[in-house]
Design a protein around this motif. Structure first.
Motif, mmCIF file in Angstrom:
data_model
loop_
_atom_site.group_PDB
_atom_site.id
_atom_site.type_symbol
_atom_site.label_atom_id
_atom_site.label_comp_id
_atom_site.label_asym_id
_atom_site.label_seq_id
_atom_site.Cartn_x
_atom_site.Cartn_y
_atom_site.Cartn_z
ATOM 1 N N SER A 169 63.300 -33.778 26.846
ATOM 2 C CA SER A 169 63.596 -34.816 26.105
ATOM 3 C C SER A 169 64.669 -35.625 26.184
ATOM 4 O O SER A 169 65.715 -34.740 26.657
ATOM 5 C CB SER A 169 63.120 -34.341 24.500
ATOM 6 N N GLN A 183 59.973 -28.977 30.804
ATOM 7 C CA GLN A 183 59.986 -29.798 29.911
ATOM 8 C C GLN A 183 61.465 -30.532 29.619
ATOM 9 O O GLN A 183 62.317 -29.563 29.545
ATOM 10 C CB GLN A 183 59.121 -29.554 28.711
ATOM 11 N N CYS A 200 49.967 -30.005 24.861
ATOM 12 C CA CYS A 200 51.356 -30.631 25.304
ATOM 13 C C CYS A 200 51.743 -31.918 24.323
ATOM 14 O O CYS A 200 52.919 -32.110 24.247
ATOM 15 C CB CYS A 200 51.066 -31.319 26.785
ATOM 16 N N SER A 201 50.970 -32.177 23.775
ATOM 17 C CA SER A 201 51.382 -33.277 22.656
ATOM 18 C C SER A 201 52.197 -33.060 21.568
ATOM 19 O O SER A 201 53.095 -33.510 21.092
ATOM 20 C CB SER A 201 50.147 -34.161 22.416
ATOM 21 N N ASN A 230 56.595 -40.398 20.900
ATOM 22 C CA ASN A 230 55.477 -39.401 20.366
ATOM 23 C C ASN A 230 55.413 -39.473 18.966
ATOM 24 O O ASN A 230 54.418 -38.908 18.250
ATOM 25 C CB ASN A 230 55.902 -38.149 20.689
ATOM 26 N N TYR A 231 55.995 -40.269 18.128
ATOM 27 C CA TYR A 231 55.909 -40.530 16.642
ATOM 28 C C TYR A 231 55.694 -42.107 16.495
ATOM 29 O O TYR A 231 56.169 -42.679 17.098
ATOM 30 C CB TYR A 231 57.314 -40.104 15.790
ATOM 31 N N LEU A 237 55.435 -32.049 23.131
ATOM 32 C CA LEU A 237 56.214 -33.377 23.133
ATOM 33 C C LEU A 237 57.009 -33.529 21.852
ATOM 34 O O LEU A 237 58.286 -33.897 21.575
ATOM 35 C CB LEU A 237 55.596 -34.597 23.779
ATOM 36 N N LYS A 238 56.282 -33.333 20.833
ATOM 37 C CA LYS A 238 56.899 -33.572 19.609
ATOM 38 C C LYS A 238 57.923 -32.851 19.194
ATOM 39 O O LYS A 238 59.123 -33.095 18.494
ATOM 40 C CB LYS A 238 55.884 -33.453 18.480
ATOM 41 N N LYS A 290 45.981 -30.726 26.790
ATOM 42 C CA LYS A 290 46.439 -32.042 26.425
ATOM 43 C C LYS A 290 46.871 -31.950 25.040
ATOM 44 O O LYS A 290 48.352 -32.588 24.482
ATOM 45 C CB LYS A 290 45.453 -33.084 26.449
ATOM 46 N N GLU A 291 46.326 -31.342 24.203
ATOM 47 C CA GLU A 291 46.746 -31.220 22.680
ATOM 48 C C GLU A 291 47.920 -30.420 22.501
ATOM 49 O O GLU A 291 48.810 -30.868 21.806
ATOM 50 C CB GLU A 291 45.467 -30.674 21.909
#
Ligand code: SF4
Length: 658
Positions: free
Chosen positions: A410, A408, A628-629, A558-559, A632-633, A625-626
């Motif tokens: 960012s 990952q 991962c999300s 993501n926000y 990401l945050k 998926k949850e």
């Protein structure tokens, strides 16, 4: 088995510090910072896969793991009547000492005992025993050797007529796996708080390829440590200089009689899991230990061992001389005459922390230096952060154990006109997929559009990219030359290369030019971020409105309409990480990070564990998926925290964007 038994895990706790044993055995009385979730611990440490693989190499093994200790002791006794036998989780009991051995192989009168550890071993480099004197165990290995030494002691006493040969089974750093998908053959399932290993069907000795574990005969080391003459010249603490046999006796007696054994009271207390505030009705073990030396009201103050990067060989003699708190230190305890051409020297920074230890002290900021450094940067500025993991058992054929996995990143961008944007990200946690090459391709696409300065926080991103170069070299990727050349432009490696756009470490900037008492001596962004937010009216004013994640404010992936400034009831800024959804239910991320000892700068333990969860547990697509999300945050905040630091410095040195 009504009495209290000194098991392997209790022995390990007591070996660290004898007083811990009492605190650990009385959770109704003492606060404990340890994670206390064996399932997550197993995921974070990866040991469960290694243990399961080791057993595959012994297909004849009889597994006693499901038996209660007393039944396992009896069954072991019965099985040891056989001439040849292999047992998993055999149980041995001597007085109130009780151990289970990972793997035991009996051939006649000789019993080989294998303790499996998820630690890597390089036979060309690693030594257990001090090479020069051959008389003591090196400190890196003491906890591993202590463990197998304890088992050997119990086995020998329980069955004096057998010859026991102890082995450590470790991961062979030089082995190359010969099959694909090896690490997907061993999964972990939650069973209450514990983890249960699920081995995929048809996994046997033929399907796991060449052996990637190595058995190391520890007889010499164990004989050394169990001898009454054993002495490590580097030990100065009363507990460390006791013989191993005496330690076992002390711990067994203390446990049996529910005694509070003498505390060690040295630099090791810094990271003690019982160093936490008393929260009624639970007491603080740390406070109880140190109240013998200093007044209770002083214990909340910083200690000598809290000085940034102080080594125990410096802090222990200071503690012994009666200098316990940071405020007991003087300039004479530091070599302040050694100066750097620019910025703070190591010892100057340590002294700065001592001088400003009180919460009401002023911050330190070297504006002149910062202004000079800022001028050397080129817009647009790029802020990147990686989340990585090292997985003990390789993904694919041709790979080595503990390869670096970059799953990952960012990426925030700051333009010359001051516009900030969360411009990119990448995540790939698909089970069994080695993500590194796609990761680099995605990073390259995002960063090669301009020649702006790239920032990282800590050396980690540089290290990971250099490791990916090695992985590319050994791969058959058709674009590997292009990727390697590009990575070299943004990284540096000793005397080998210094990329023309080599990433700038913002942590170096902090170490050289900035200190705030609220950082409490740590340079981790986790500590720097709350300090700068608390300190800066500029940041508070800008981010108290929900401009983050708005098209006309700061674009985010993501926000939405997010405000980073929230105050608690004392009007203090709440740590932004505490505003995020939890990665793991009811688990304090600081507790997870404690598992990854020795890394002051990075705090990616939670992300690593989340990655392991997605790789090695059965999850639904929705759950994946949850997770991962949420990841990401977190990662977005990691790079936004760097942007905030940049803005903070910029404001402090009163520069303005053109
Ligand atoms: S604070 Fe120190 S002495 Fe007390 S239990 Fe922890 S390590 Fe032992």
């Amino acid at each position: 088995m009504g009495q209290k038994y000194l098991t392997k895990s209790l022995f390990k706790i007591g070996l660290e510090c004898p007083r811990k044993l009492y605190y650990h055995e009385h959770p109704e009385l003492y606060q404990n910072q340890a994670l206390g979730d064996p399932f997550l611990e197993a995921l974070a440490e990866g040991g469960f896969q290694v243990g399961a693989l080791a057993k595959i190499y012994h297909p004849e093994g009889i597994d006693l793991s499901e038996l209660y200790p007393k039944d396992a002791v009896n069954k072991t006794k019965e099985l040891l009547n056989k001439t040849n036998v292999t047992i998993f989780e055999a149980a041995f009991c001597f007085e109130n000492l009780l151990i289970r051995t990972d793997i035991l192989v009996k051939n006649g009168n000789v019993i080989n005992v294998f303790e499996v550890k998820s630690k890597s071993y390089d036979s060309r480099k690693d030594n257990f025993i001090d090479k020069r004197t051959k008389s003591y165990i090196l400190s890196d290995w003491t906890r591993y050797i202590g463990d197998i030494a304890y088992q050997t002691y119990v086995c020998k006493n329980a069955y004096p007529n057998f010859e026991f040969i102890p082995f450590l089974t470790l991961i062979n750093k030089n082995a190359i796996t010969t099959v694909d998908g090896l690490n997907q053959k061993f999964l972990l399932k939650r069973a209450g708080k514990k983890g249960k290993i699920i081995i995929k069907p048809n996994t046997d000795i033929n399907s796991v390829g060449d052996k990637i574990l190595i058995d190391i005969n520890m007889l010499d080391g164990i004989n050394l440590i169990l001898s009454d003459e054993y002495y490590n010249p580097k030990n100065s603490n009363w507990w460390d200089i006791l013989t191993f046999n005496n330690k076992i006796n002390e711990l067994a007696f203390g446990l049996l009689n529910d005694n509070k054994l003498k505390p060690r009271l040295d630099a090791k207390c810094k990271k003690c899991e019982f160093r936490c505030e008393a929260v009624s009705p639970l007491a603080s073990g740390f406070n109880e230990c140190w109240s013998k030396k200093i007044a209770l009201q002083d214990i909340s103050e910083p200690f000598v061992f809290d000085v940034w990067c102080i080594k125990s060989n410096k802090s222990d003699p200071l503690l012994q001389s009666g200098k316990i708190l940071m405020r007991d230190l003087t300039e004479d305890d530091f070599e302040l005459e050694i100066k750097k051409e620019r910025g703070l020297s190591h010892q100057q920074r340590q002294w700065l922390q001592v001088e400003r230890a009180s919460k009401n002290s002023e911050k330190y900021i070297d504006q002149e230096n910062l202004a000079l450094i800022f001028k050397s940067w080129q817009f647009p500025l790029h802020f990147i952060d990686f989340e990585t993991a090292t997985v003990a058992i390789p993904f694919n054929k041709g790979m080595r154990p503990y390869e670096q996995i970059a799953f990952q990143f960012s990426h925030h961008r700051v333009n010359e006109n001051g516009i900030i944007e969360h411009i990119g990200q990448y995540i790939n946690a698909e089970p069994g997929v080695f993500p590194n090459f796609e990761f680099v391709r995605a990073l390259k696409i995002q960063l090669e559009l301009d020649s702006g300065t790239i920032f990282r926080y800590s050396n980690h991103e540089n290290t990971v990219l250099c490791q990916i170069i090695k992985q590319l070299e050994n791969s058959t990727e058709t674009d590997k030359e292009i990727l390697i050349s590009w990575i070299k432009t943004i990284t540096k490696k000793d005397k080998e290369w210094f990329g023309k756009r080599s990433m700038v470490d913002l942590c170096d900037l902090v170490i050289n030019c900035y200190y705030h008492p609220l950082m409490r001596g740590s340079n981790s962004l986790k500590f720097v971020l709350p300090a700068i937010l608390q300190d800066s009216k500029f940041l508070q004013n800008k981010y108290q409105t929900s401009i983050y994640g708005r098209p006309e404010g700061i674009k985010s992936l993501n926000y939405t309409d997010w405000s980073w400034i929230k105050l608690d009831k004392n009007e203090s800024v709440i740590d932004p990480y505490k505003l995020l959804p939890k990665l793991f239910n009811d688990i304090d991320l600081d507790k997870l990070d404690r598992l990854f000892e020795g890394d002051d700068i990075r705090s990616g333990g939670a992300a690593m564990t989340a990655y392991a969860k997605m790789q090695f547990t059965e999850m639904t697509e929705i759950e994946r998926k949850e997770l991962c999300s949420v990841l990401l945050k977190y990662c977005e905040l990691d790079t936004f925290a760097m942007v905030l630091l940049y803005e903070y410095f910029l404001n402090e040195i009163s520069l303005t964007h053109s």
